[in-house]
Enzyme design. Structure first.
Site, short mmCIF file in Angstrom:
data_model
loop_
_atom_site.label_atom_id
_atom_site.label_comp_id
_atom_site.label_asym_id
_atom_site.label_seq_id
_atom_site.Cartn_x
_atom_site.Cartn_y
_atom_site.Cartn_z
NE ARG A 1 -2.79 12.36 -0.79
CZ ARG A 1 -1.84 11.61 -0.22
NH1 ARG A 1 -0.66 12.15 0.06
NH2 ARG A 1 -2.06 10.35 0.05
CG ASN B 1 6.22 11.08 -3.75
OD1 ASN B 1 7.14 11.54 -4.40
ND2 ASN B 1 4.97 11.12 -4.18
CG ASP C 1 1.49 17.41 -11.14
OD1 ASP C 1 1.36 18.36 -11.92
OD2 ASP C 1 0.56 16.63 -10.85
N PRO D 1 0.78 -1.24 0.00
CG PRO D 1 -0.82 -1.55 1.66
CD PRO D 1 0.51 -2.06 1.19
CD GLU D 2 3.74 2.51 3.43
OE1 GLU D 2 3.51 3.69 3.08
OE2 GLU D 2 3.56 2.10 4.58
CB THR E 1 5.57 11.08 1.18
OG1 THR E 1 4.51 10.49 0.41
CG2 THR E 1 5.65 10.41 2.54
CG PHE E 2 3.13 14.76 -4.13
CD1 PHE E 2 3.04 13.86 -5.18
CD2 PHE E 2 3.15 16.12 -4.42
CE1 PHE E 2 2.99 14.30 -6.50
CE2 PHE E 2 3.11 16.56 -5.73
CZ PHE E 2 3.03 15.66 -6.77
#
Length: 403
Positions: free
Chosen positions: A263, A53, A346, A49-50, A363-364
């Site tokens: 986000r 980023n 992006d 699931p991680e 983390t993005f």
């Protein structure tokens, strides 16, 4: 334990879908040369699931571990195998369930200048066998109580009770001699203690590579590794073309636009107390521009929001007099760069803006902040966040560059 290894081997051989030979040849590589006897390899994988980023940060932990190993005579022949990007949860394009090499997104030669890394298809090219047999697979698990007796200790212990159902990035010709379950906590360098248990092993793999922690987080070594993670030139050129044509800038540090990472999706559902509403987002962007860059009217927004939300936010900001831009990939862009490449484009666009506003604990956002530190922006233009409409809004952590 032997039974578990046999079952795992059977699962890999019958259920995976990718043939490594096809993958090697597709990349223009030969798959028929012998592995030098003194070379050894560490493989790793991350909890499925991680996201993209977080996985980039996990890579840095292993890369620094391998770079430091070059200082030790008995570890100089070890190499790190880059795990293909495969079946990531947030990737939605049709080919997201195929293994993608690191060269798709990063300058691998730059990675190799910092640490001894190889792509997985390069590893296949080093063996005459039709399959890759991993000597030891260590399945890492968290201890149930990290602060036993009130103290966080670096430690590990063998655990007989665990399960591993990984697919080895879809390859049907990767097998394992022995699977060992390990409770683990602490810095990543302690993995050498596990490796040393079987000194003759040539191929060692760690599942759940996100569990070990950085040895040198925030240090010069950390930043040297981070600087080596240069993006694929095609992605850089695509982003810079967009910046030039849409945001009127041809410099590394632009003064024509601000950028925002907005986000949504899981954050809007699970972290509602940490993120603003749609209207609150527009108000905060407007206030930031008026306070710090009152002459700017271009705004670039990177977001995972639904199209309907993006349209509404764009309408709100246009009503306030701003020109709003999103990077909307064409079908050809998606085919050429895939989801991961679009996300990097992006990030590159956000990184060059005069001012950046991110999303708390994303983390993005972290990766954009790191890029801006490398580009030399003032920290005051980088470590900013969108706040909830009401309530407390803590300052974002500032991890500034160390040269």
């Amino acid at each position: 334990m032997i039974l578990l290894s046999l079952l795992l081997t059977s699962f890999v051989l019958t259920c995976a879908e990718v043939d490594s030979q096809d993958y090697c040849y597709a990349k223009g590589q030969s798959c028929s040369t012998e592995t030098p006897r003194d070379e050894k390899f560490v493989l790793y994988d991350v909890n499925p699931p991680e996201g993209f980023n977080l996985r980039r940060d996990v890579y840095m932990r292993f890369a620094i571990m391998m770079s430091e190993a070059k200082k030790h005579e008995r570890r100089q022949n070890w190499n790190l195998v880059l795990p293909p990007w495969f079946n990531l949860y947030h990737w939605k394009t049709a080919d997201s369930n195929k293994p993608v090499p690191w060269s798709m997104f990063f300058d691998v030669e730059s990675l190799k200048a910092f640490a001894p890394v190889v792509e997985l298809f390069e590893l296949f090219s080093k063996t005459k066998r039709k399959y890759l047999e991993i000597d030891r697979l260590y399945v890492l698990q968290n201890f149930p109580d990290a602060f036993e007796n009130g103290v966080f200790d670096d430690k590990w212990e063998i655990d007989r009770n665990c399960d591993y159902s990984g697919s080895f990035w879809g390859y049907k010709n990767i097998t394992v001699k022995e699977t060992i379950c390990v409770k683990y906590q602490g810095q990543i360098s302690k993995l050498w203690e596990l490796i040393s248990l079987h000194s003759a092993d040539k191929y060692v793999m760690f599942a759940h590579g996100e569990i070990p922690l950085h040895d040198y987080y925030g240090s010069k070594t950390f930043w040297d590794c981070r600087k080596s993670m240069k993006f694929n030139k095609n992605l850089i050129n695509k982003a810079k073309k967009f910046i030039y044509e849409k945001l009127d800038c041809n410099e590394n540090q632009c003064n024509t636009y601000i950028s925002v990472h907005w986000r949504r999706q899981d954050f809007a559902r699970a972290r509602i107390s940490e993120v603003p509403s749609l209207l609150g987002t527009a108000i905060q962007i407007d206030k930031a521009i008026k306070k710090y860059h009152s002459t700017i009217d271009y705004i670039f927004i990177a977001s995972d929001a639904q199209n309907s939300e993006l349209i509404q936010l764009e309408h709100q900001l246009k009503h306030l007099g701003y020109k709003v831009h999103f990077y909307i990939p064409s079908k050809l862009d998606l085919e050429q760069f895939s989801d991961g490449g679009i996300a990097i484009i992006d990030q590159i666009i956000c990184s060059h803006a005069a001012y950046f506003i991110g999303t708390h604990e994303s983390t993005f956002t972290f990766r954009i902040q790191e890029e801006r530190e490398i580009l030399g922006f003032k920290s005051s233009t980088t470590f900013n966040r969108l706040c909830p409409d009401t309530g407390k809004c803590s300052e974002p952590s500032k991890w500034t560059i160390v040269d």
